[in-house]
Scaffold this motif. Structure first.
Motif, PDB file in Angstrom:
ATOM      1  N   SER A 154       0.816  -1.210   0.000  1.00  9.37           N
ATOM      2  CA  SER A 154       0.000   0.000   0.000  1.00  9.37           C
ATOM      3  C   SER A 154       0.852   1.262   0.000  1.00  9.37           C
ATOM      4  CB  SER A 154      -0.936   0.008   1.206  1.00  9.37           C
ATOM      5  OG  SER A 154      -0.197  -0.115   2.398  1.00  9.37           O
ATOM      6  N   ASP A 162      -3.961   3.247   1.644  1.00  9.37           N
ATOM      7  CA  ASP A 162      -4.389   2.305   0.621  1.00  9.37           C
ATOM      8  C   ASP A 162      -3.992   2.866  -0.735  1.00  9.37           C
ATOM      9  OD1 ASP A 162      -5.890  -0.198   0.131  1.00  9.37           O
ATOM     10  OD2 ASP A 162      -7.175   1.133  -1.042  1.00  9.37           O
ATOM     11  N   GLU A 163      -3.330   2.067  -1.529  1.00  8.10           N
ATOM     12  CA  GLU A 163      -2.884   2.465  -2.865  1.00  8.10           C
ATOM     13  C   GLU A 163      -2.172   3.808  -2.866  1.00  8.10           C
ATOM     14  OE1 GLU A 163      -6.372   1.996  -5.206  1.00  8.10           O
ATOM     15  OE2 GLU A 163      -6.175  -0.186  -5.244  1.00  8.10           O
TER      16      GLU A 163
END
Lengths: 284, 337
Positions: B40, B208-209
């Motif tokens: 992530s 996240d990402e």
């Protein structure tokens, strides 16, 4: 630990720069020597290999005709200088390996997170280490050559031998460290070392004089850096300490002792200048 | 006053975008947790912070110092404990600590006093003069912590500090982190263990990402989500039909916000309710329809629920899909200089 003594150390003293550099360089060099003492096989192999060269090659060509070698010296005597240089050269060529392993195992990152006063200390430590090892190995070879009856250069000669080796080792160490940062991994580095090592030996005056070689090989030998280290050492073994004398008859002209050493100095400086942008980028 | 300020960080490895405009602020003296699945962007963030990696874009400040412009001053302020412990197997732990002390230019007497303190504190006496090659994972981690703490940094950065460790080592490390915090050290740690972040962190960010998708105190994040969680089974093995009937029945109970049949867990029912006062009403409703209660559990929302709400998937799902996409070789390449 109480909270009151939990204060960061004072780093404000700018004058400490030189002492800091010494401290970190010494610590990094110490690490390399601890590794050597606990894992001496590379040192042993580094002495053993040239010894085998000396004994086997010396025996192989012991019946070479007198006309082969200038001045009618024995082949063992001729070979000694070549093997000494080859020892120092192979040792220095391996200088990049520990650095490459540190890169691969992430140990280098540990060094790069630390506030080193200069990251050159990583390079300095390698140079100090490899130089000491190479000189040590060379002296071991010189001692053996002496016992085999291949001569001893005397005290002044010894200084000349060490100076010449130092210059060569600096140059080759620079090259190897450059490769250690330029190549992707230790497999590639070892491959390059393999490819470079023996051809440079054969295409030099370590095993035979230029006069014995075909013209094209003579040209190669006459521009090979190993030759410029071998000839002053061979001269020192022959009792010639006057650097003003011609010691190499190259196809392009005669080269004196000063000429050989100047070329080695230029090579060392040139290689360090060449790799420093690479090191700066990788260690920035 | 913030010790760490990250603004709009962007970092790509080739075509892979590891960080995608990541911003966060860590207050002084805080124990801050970065939670997110593998891949992530946690490690990339920490590596940029520790001057090992330059961002493609964005600003990084530690203690007001620009990490890109003044990396050496930043390095003095921080201790970094990497995920992959890089130790020299030939050296003893003691020699490694001495080396570390010299790299941070501690005077030799202070260095040795400090090393002795840490050996004592981290209980390393029995094995510190043995070669590192013989150490277990827990020993290596403790040694690495000691070397990160040797110069008494203002900021301690830890990348997955307890991954792969036994429970004992883990709780010893948690204990140490609490102590350090109480002494004023700011700590930033990454983890993909929910319970670790929940137990340790005052403040946290979910990543996240390559972006921060939620941040705040763990309790606040859970409160914001609202509602309590109830898991219910009317029989040990219900079939889909039965669960569906119960779902319809309970959906109309006052105070029930949502009921879902969880196919992954043997058709149990997952409910979101206003508070625990709804529970008796659930039982009454089931009694009226002659249904039994085989199992009923009630909990406040967890960080996993927070993660689910923010990303639409559970952390475990994200973890599983990330581990499938992982290229370990590429990652070690990225870590190499």
């Amino acid at each position: 630990m109480t909270s009151s003594d939990y204060v960061a150390f004072d780093y404000s003293d700018k004058k400490k720069g030189g002492a800091d550099l010494r401290q970190e360089t010494f610590a990094l060099t110490r690490r390399l020597f601890i590794q050597l003492v606990r894992r001496p096989s590379t040192l042993v192999a580094g002495v053993l290999q040239p010894l085998i060269w000396l004994v086997l090659f010396g025996a192989l060509f012991s019946k070479a005709p007198d006309s082969l070698l200038p001045g009618g010296i024995s082949y063992g005597r001729f070979l000694g200088a070549g093997v000494i240089v080859f020892t120092a050269f192979s040792g220095a060529l391996n200088a990049g390996l520990p650095v490459m392993f540190d890169r691969e195992f992430g140990f280098l990152n540990r060094l790069l997170v630390a506030p080193l006063s200069s990251r050159s200390s990583i390079i300095f430590a390698s140079v100090i280490y490899i130089t000491s090892i190479s000189l040590l190995q060379s002296i071991a070879i010189m001692g053996t050559a002496f016992f085999l009856g291949y001569g001893w250069p005397g005290f002044a000669g010894l200084l000349l031998v060490l100076l010449t080796l130092l210059l060569l080792v600096f140059a080759v160490t620079a090259l190897s460290l450059g490769l250690a940062f330029a190549l992707p991994g230790h497999i590639e580095l070892i491959a390059v070392i393999f490819v470079v090592n023996l051809p440079l030996l054969f295409a030099s005056t370590a095993l035979a004089p230029i006069s014995y070689m075909p013209a094209w090989l003579g040209w190669l030998a006459a521009v090979n850096p190993l030759t410029f280290a071998i000839e002053p050492i061979r001269a020192a073994y022959g009792g010639t300490l006057d650097l003003g004398l011609v010691i190499l008859h190259a196809p392009y002209g005669d080269v004196t002792g000063y000429g050989c050493l100047s070329i080695l100095i230029a090579l060392s400086l040139g290689l360090f200048l060449l790799i420093s942008p690479l090191l700066n980028r990788k260690l920035a | 006053m913030y010790l760490i300020e990250l603004q709009e960080l962007v970092k790509s490895y080739g075509t892979v975008k590891a960080l995608n405009g990541l911003s966060l602020k860590v207050p002084n003296g805080c124990l801050y947790g970065l939670l997110g699945p593998n891949g992530s962007g946690k490690t990339t963030t920490l590596r940029i912070l520790c001057t090992l990696l330059a961002p493609d874009a964005g600003q990084v400040k530690v203690a007001g110092l620009d990490v890109v412009k003044d990396p050496r001053s930043v390095r003095r302020q921080l201790g970094y404990v990497a995920q992959e412990v890089a130790i020299d197997k030939i050296l003893t732990g003691l020699e490694l600590l001495q080396l570390q002390g010299d790299l941070y230019h501690l005077p030799s007497n202070e260095r040795d006093i400090r090393i002795a303190e840490l050996i004592e504190r981290l209980d390393m006496k029995a094995w510190i003069t043995r070669r590192c090659g013989s150490y277990s994972g827990g020993m290596r981690r403790r040694l690495d912590l000691a070397s990160g703490l040797l110069h008494q940094p203002k900021l301690l950065v830890l990348d997955e500090p307890t991954v792969g460790l036994d429970i004992e080592s883990r709780s010893a490390i948690w204990q140490l982190l609490f102590e350090l915090k109480s002494q004023g050290t700011t700590i930033l740690l990454s983890s993909h263990y929910l319970e670790e972040v929940e137990a340790l962190a005052d403040q946290m960010a979910i990543i996240d990402e390559g972006r921060v998708i939620a941040q705040g105190a763990p309790d606040d994040l859970k409160k914001q989500l609202g509602g309590d969680r109830v898991t219910l089974r009317v029989r040990e093995f219900s079939d889909e039909n039965e669960s569906e009937q119960v779902r319809k029945l309970l959906a109309n109970v006052d105070g029930v916000r949502q009921v879902v049949v969880n196919r992954a867990q043997g058709f149990s029912l997952n409910l979101v309710v206003d508070d625990e006062n709804v529970l008796p009403r659930l039982r009454e409703e089931l009694d009226r329809s002659k249904l039994q209660v085989f199992a009923l559990s009630h909990s406040r929302p967890s960080l996993d629920d927070v993660y689910l709400q923010a990303t639409g998937r559970t952390l475990m799902d994200a973890e599983l899909s990330a581990s499938g996409n992982r290229d370990v070789k590429l990652e070690s390449k990225q870590a190499m200089r």
